[in-house]
Design a protein around this motif. Sequence first.
Motif, PDB file in Angstrom:
ATOM      1  N   ALA A  41       0.923  -1.431   0.014  1.00  0.00           N
ATOM      2  CA  ALA A  41       0.192   0.077  -0.038  1.00  0.00           C
ATOM      3  C   ALA A  41       0.873   1.166  -0.152  1.00  0.00           C
ATOM      4  O   ALA A  41       2.088   1.214   0.233  1.00  0.00           O
ATOM      5  CB  ALA A  41      -0.957  -0.103   1.148  1.00  0.00           C
ATOM      6  N   PRO A  42       0.249   2.293  -0.478  1.00  0.00           N
ATOM      7  CA  PRO A  42       1.149   3.539  -0.526  1.00  0.00           C
ATOM      8  C   PRO A  42       1.785   3.964   0.789  1.00  0.00           C
ATOM      9  O   PRO A  42       1.246   3.584   2.060  1.00  0.00           O
ATOM     10  CB  PRO A  42       0.134   4.461  -0.970  1.00  0.00           C
ATOM     11  N   ALA A  43       3.033   4.357   1.007  1.00  0.00           N
ATOM     12  CA  ALA A  43       3.749   4.541   2.201  1.00  0.00           C
ATOM     13  C   ALA A  43       3.073   5.658   2.967  1.00  0.00           C
ATOM     14  O   ALA A  43       2.531   6.747   2.483  1.00  0.00           O
ATOM     15  CB  ALA A  43       5.081   5.019   1.956  1.00  0.00           C
ATOM     16  N   GLN A  44       3.009   5.418   4.238  1.00  0.00           N
ATOM     17  CA  GLN A  44       2.459   6.298   5.220  1.00  0.00           C
ATOM     18  C   GLN A  44       3.699   6.970   6.294  1.00  0.00           C
ATOM     19  O   GLN A  44       3.403   7.990   6.901  1.00  0.00           O
ATOM     20  CB  GLN A  44       1.459   5.717   6.097  1.00  0.00           C
ATOM     21  N   ARG A  45       4.817   5.914   6.233  1.00  0.00           N
ATOM     22  CA  ARG A  45       5.763   6.559   7.458  1.00  0.00           C
ATOM     23  C   ARG A  45       7.262   6.408   6.812  1.00  0.00           C
ATOM     24  O   ARG A  45       7.561   4.968   6.506  1.00  0.00           O
ATOM     25  CB  ARG A  45       5.498   5.600   8.686  1.00  0.00           C
ATOM     26  N   ILE A  46       7.548   7.470   6.463  1.00  0.00           N
ATOM     27  CA  ILE A  46       8.673   7.433   5.476  1.00  0.00           C
ATOM     28  C   ILE A  46      10.193   7.878   6.250  1.00  0.00           C
ATOM     29  O   ILE A  46      10.012   8.803   7.110  1.00  0.00           O
ATOM     30  CB  ILE A  46       8.808   8.280   4.198  1.00  0.00           C
ATOM     31  N   ALA A  47      11.075   6.960   5.934  1.00  0.00           N
ATOM     32  CA  ALA A  47      12.279   7.572   6.702  1.00  0.00           C
ATOM     33  C   ALA A  47      13.378   8.163   5.355  1.00  0.00           C
ATOM     34  O   ALA A  47      13.510   7.236   4.588  1.00  0.00           O
ATOM     35  CB  ALA A  47      13.161   6.352   7.477  1.00  0.00           C
ATOM     36  N   ALA A  48      14.111   9.107   5.306  1.00  0.00           N
ATOM     37  CA  ALA A  48      14.766   9.599   4.357  1.00  0.00           C
ATOM     38  C   ALA A  48      16.103   9.735   5.151  1.00  0.00           C
ATOM     39  O   ALA A  48      16.548  10.634   6.143  1.00  0.00           O
ATOM     40  CB  ALA A  48      14.338  11.035   4.129  1.00  0.00           C
ATOM     41  N   LEU A  49      17.252   9.127   4.497  1.00  0.00           N
ATOM     42  CA  LEU A  49      18.403   8.967   4.988  1.00  0.00           C
ATOM     43  C   LEU A  49      19.604   9.624   4.655  1.00  0.00           C
ATOM     44  O   LEU A  49      20.671   9.505   4.603  1.00  0.00           O
ATOM     45  CB  LEU A  49      18.779   7.330   5.119  1.00  0.00           C
ATOM     46  N   SER A  50      19.327  10.892   3.934  1.00  0.00           N
ATOM     47  CA  SER A  50      19.941  11.985   3.527  1.00  0.00           C
ATOM     48  C   SER A  50      19.330  13.398   3.513  1.00  0.00           C
ATOM     49  O   SER A  50      18.289  13.425   3.249  1.00  0.00           O
ATOM     50  CB  SER A  50      20.935  11.494   2.104  1.00  0.00           C
ATOM     51  N   PRO A  51      20.022  14.584   3.487  1.00  0.00           N
ATOM     52  CA  PRO A  51      19.583  15.677   3.507  1.00  0.00           C
ATOM     53  C   PRO A  51      18.762  15.702   1.973  1.00  0.00           C
ATOM     54  O   PRO A  51      17.776  16.346   2.010  1.00  0.00           O
ATOM     55  CB  PRO A  51      20.583  16.590   3.431  1.00  0.00           C
ATOM     56  N   GLY A  52      19.422  15.371   0.931  1.00  0.00           N
ATOM     57  CA  GLY A  52      19.003  15.400  -0.379  1.00  0.00           C
ATOM     58  C   GLY A  52      17.671  14.752  -0.436  1.00  0.00           C
ATOM     59  O   GLY A  52      16.761  14.856  -1.018  1.00  0.00           O
ATOM     60  N   ALA A  53      17.815  13.112   0.110  1.00  0.00           N
ATOM     61  CA  ALA A  53      16.485  12.561   0.023  1.00  0.00           C
ATOM     62  C   ALA A  53      15.337  13.256   0.571  1.00  0.00           C
ATOM     63  O   ALA A  53      14.327  13.087   0.248  1.00  0.00           O
ATOM     64  CB  ALA A  53      16.842  11.093   0.663  1.00  0.00           C
ATOM     65  N   THR A  54      15.756  13.782   1.930  1.00  0.00           N
ATOM     66  CA  THR A  54      14.692  14.467   2.618  1.00  0.00           C
ATOM     67  C   THR A  54      13.797  15.706   1.708  1.00  0.00           C
ATOM     68  O   THR A  54      12.721  15.778   1.806  1.00  0.00           O
ATOM     69  CB  THR A  54      15.097  15.076   3.916  1.00  0.00           C
ATOM     70  N   VAL A  69      14.697  11.495   9.848  1.00  0.00           N
ATOM     71  CA  VAL A  69      15.597  12.117   8.940  1.00  0.00           C
ATOM     72  C   VAL A  69      17.201  11.976   9.566  1.00  0.00           C
ATOM     73  O   VAL A  69      17.201  11.220  10.495  1.00  0.00           O
ATOM     74  CB  VAL A  69      15.309  13.534   8.716  1.00  0.00           C
ATOM     75  N   VAL A  70      18.007  12.545   8.826  1.00  0.00           N
ATOM     76  CA  VAL A  70      19.480  12.296   9.364  1.00  0.00           C
ATOM     77  C   VAL A  70      19.702  13.808   9.784  1.00  0.00           C
ATOM     78  O   VAL A  70      19.368  14.687   9.126  1.00  0.00           O
ATOM     79  CB  VAL A  70      20.150  11.821   8.689  1.00  0.00           C
ATOM     80  N   ALA A  71      20.996  13.807  10.138  1.00  0.00           N
ATOM     81  CA  ALA A  71      21.860  15.204  10.462  1.00  0.00           C
ATOM     82  C   ALA A  71      21.858  16.168   9.119  1.00  0.00           C
ATOM     83  O   ALA A  71      21.855  15.520   7.951  1.00  0.00           O
ATOM     84  CB  ALA A  71      23.231  15.189  10.890  1.00  0.00           C
TER      85      ALA A  71
END
Length: 302
Positions: A41-54, A69-71
């Motif tokens: 199903a479509p994502a509801q809780r996303i982890a973005a592991l770089s500033p660019g990804a965020t 997110v990350v630093a």
Amino acid sequence: MTIRISRLLLTGLALLLSVAAPASAEVCAVDDTDREVCLVAPAQRIAALSPGATELVYAAGAGEKVVAVVAYSDYPPEAREVASVGSHTRLDLERLVTLRPDLVIGWVTGNPPEQLERLEALGLPVFYIEPRSFEGVSGAIERLAILADTEAEGDRVAGEFRDGMAALAARYAEAAPVRVFYQVWDEPLMTINDDHLIGQVLRLCGGVNVFGALPRLVPRPGEEAVLAADPEAILAGGMGEENRDWLDHWAQYPQLTAVARDNLFFVPPSLIQRPTPRLLEGSRLFCEKLERARERRGALGS
């Protein structure tokens, strides 16, 4: 008998629906390692592991779904309020898992492979991104929007970026070339070649990268090599959004054409060193700086 058949039909129909429902809700996209990643199903809780990804997830219209997110994930400003799970080079996996993401956005060359492999072993879907072209930026936004079910916003943002870069390319297609050195870092001294995304921005603006032909994506030319190349303009981002120290260093060499013509240009690094929609703003600044160098060339009568 009739009642029994009806119950059997209803039971069979229920089974068919239970099988069909997840398939109809499933969303899939191909990441930048050419893997197809599918979610039930479509994502509801996303982890973005770089500033660019965020930035890219927010650009795709899925910012409200980001739970980790990350630093240095500082854009857009609301990303600063999201829980941090370490840095892009060393993740706090325990903290990340407790946040229960149903989609992890990894950076191809930025995150530790062994840590992302552990996340996948735990059953977390990892979608790898790392845009290396203008179209790659638009494409990443569109694919993230598919996974988050935010396609209307993602398509809009991706289209605006695509159109903006095309307009810049058309505007500067006939611009007189300007020989440029772009500084990525100071110690060791680092630049980019023509294959790098920043190198592509330079070409779009009519710049000629003095180290563009080097084989490494991020070469380390050394100060003497820069002096020998004698660029007409030097562009740098420094170690912060307002830090011009790297440019001040080159001012001690008055024999450099870039120094003699006052073509030492600062560009905020977040606008040019992250492959996100803000690259359009950074590209416009690049083009404006090189246009200024052309104007100064004319003023000097050369």
